[in-house]
Write a protein that holds these residues in place. Sequence first.
Motif, mmCIF file in Angstrom:
data_model
loop_
_atom_site.group_PDB
_atom_site.id
_atom_site.type_symbol
_atom_site.label_atom_id
_atom_site.label_comp_id
_atom_site.label_asym_id
_atom_site.label_seq_id
_atom_site.Cartn_x
_atom_site.Cartn_y
_atom_site.Cartn_z
ATOM 1 N N LYS A 53 0.836 -1.145 -0.036
ATOM 2 C CA LYS A 53 0.098 -0.159 0.069
ATOM 3 C C LYS A 53 0.953 1.067 -0.039
ATOM 4 O O LYS A 53 0.591 2.286 -0.571
ATOM 5 C CB LYS A 53 -1.014 0.001 1.131
ATOM 6 C CG LYS A 53 -2.331 -0.778 1.017
ATOM 7 C CD LYS A 53 -3.193 -0.573 2.091
ATOM 8 C CE LYS A 53 -2.855 -1.587 3.087
ATOM 9 N NZ LYS A 53 -3.825 -1.688 4.192
ATOM 10 N N HIS A 54 1.966 1.286 0.658
ATOM 11 C CA HIS A 54 2.775 2.398 0.915
ATOM 12 C C HIS A 54 3.441 2.765 -0.537
ATOM 13 O O HIS A 54 3.617 3.977 -0.925
ATOM 14 C CB HIS A 54 4.019 1.860 1.769
ATOM 15 C CG HIS A 54 4.896 3.123 2.099
ATOM 16 N ND1 HIS A 54 4.740 4.066 2.591
ATOM 17 C CD2 HIS A 54 6.228 3.211 1.594
ATOM 18 C CE1 HIS A 54 5.708 5.194 2.663
ATOM 19 N NE2 HIS A 54 6.611 4.365 1.751
ATOM 20 N N THR A 57 0.616 4.055 -2.760
ATOM 21 C CA THR A 57 0.090 5.390 -2.411
ATOM 22 C C THR A 57 1.049 6.543 -2.835
ATOM 23 O O THR A 57 0.959 7.513 -3.250
ATOM 24 C CB THR A 57 -0.087 5.448 -1.121
ATOM 25 O OG1 THR A 57 0.988 5.190 -0.281
ATOM 26 C CG2 THR A 57 -1.478 4.782 -0.796
ATOM 27 N N LYS A 58 2.577 6.032 -2.634
ATOM 28 C CA LYS A 58 3.725 6.658 -3.173
ATOM 29 C C LYS A 58 3.619 7.081 -4.557
ATOM 30 O O LYS A 58 3.663 8.257 -4.972
ATOM 31 C CB LYS A 58 5.030 6.288 -2.687
ATOM 32 C CG LYS A 58 6.069 7.211 -2.707
ATOM 33 C CD LYS A 58 7.288 6.337 -2.199
ATOM 34 C CE LYS A 58 8.718 7.139 -2.566
ATOM 35 N NZ LYS A 58 9.585 6.472 -2.309
ATOM 36 N N SER A 63 -2.721 9.461 0.548
ATOM 37 C CA SER A 63 -2.393 8.810 2.052
ATOM 38 C C SER A 63 -2.803 7.383 1.843
ATOM 39 O O SER A 63 -3.558 7.172 1.214
ATOM 40 C CB SER A 63 -3.021 9.625 2.723
ATOM 41 O OG SER A 63 -4.317 9.297 2.908
ATOM 42 N N ARG A 64 -2.126 6.510 2.667
ATOM 43 C CA ARG A 64 -2.532 5.306 2.714
ATOM 44 C C ARG A 64 -3.849 4.810 3.227
ATOM 45 O O ARG A 64 -4.586 4.238 2.670
ATOM 46 C CB ARG A 64 -1.324 4.390 3.593
ATOM 47 C CG ARG A 64 -0.091 4.143 2.912
ATOM 48 C CD ARG A 64 0.749 3.250 3.830
ATOM 49 N NE ARG A 64 1.175 3.945 4.923
ATOM 50 C CZ ARG A 64 2.220 3.913 5.695
ATOM 51 N NH1 ARG A 64 3.045 2.932 5.319
ATOM 52 N NH2 ARG A 64 2.585 4.694 6.461
#
Length: 144
Positions: A53-54, A57-58, A63-64
């Motif tokens: 997820k990180h 989202t990056k 945001s996560r």
Amino acid sequence: MLNVLKYTLAGVLNDFFEDQLSNEKCRKSRLLASKISDSITLIRKEPEKSWTKHLLTKEIGLSRSFFSEKFREYVGQTVISYLTKYRLNLACEMIVSADYSILEIASKVGYESEISFARAFRRIYGISPYNFRKSAFQLHISDK
């Protein structure tokens, strides 16, 4: 008469601002749908990548927690569930149609080990990838 004009003008302005707010909500909704679509495209382009997820989202700029909530809302499942199912569906196609070993397939769909791949495969399909290949091969032979 002046009061009527005042209330009419207030009503027109109120309608105008409501339309603007509605348009802004639509624009934000389209932008969000585009971001969710972008995340799915990333997964499909590189299923072998170690997606988290990180990392997603990056890549898409959300945001996560917001991404997780909206992904589930738009897609109907969590991003990790979607990723797992997409990878395993891809693996099924490879098991049936390609001459790759199970280890090679596991690697091509983003699993670092054959054991973790086999475990995930069995959890989703109720059968090991080896038995799935064997069954598919037997069905293919019996069709001839």
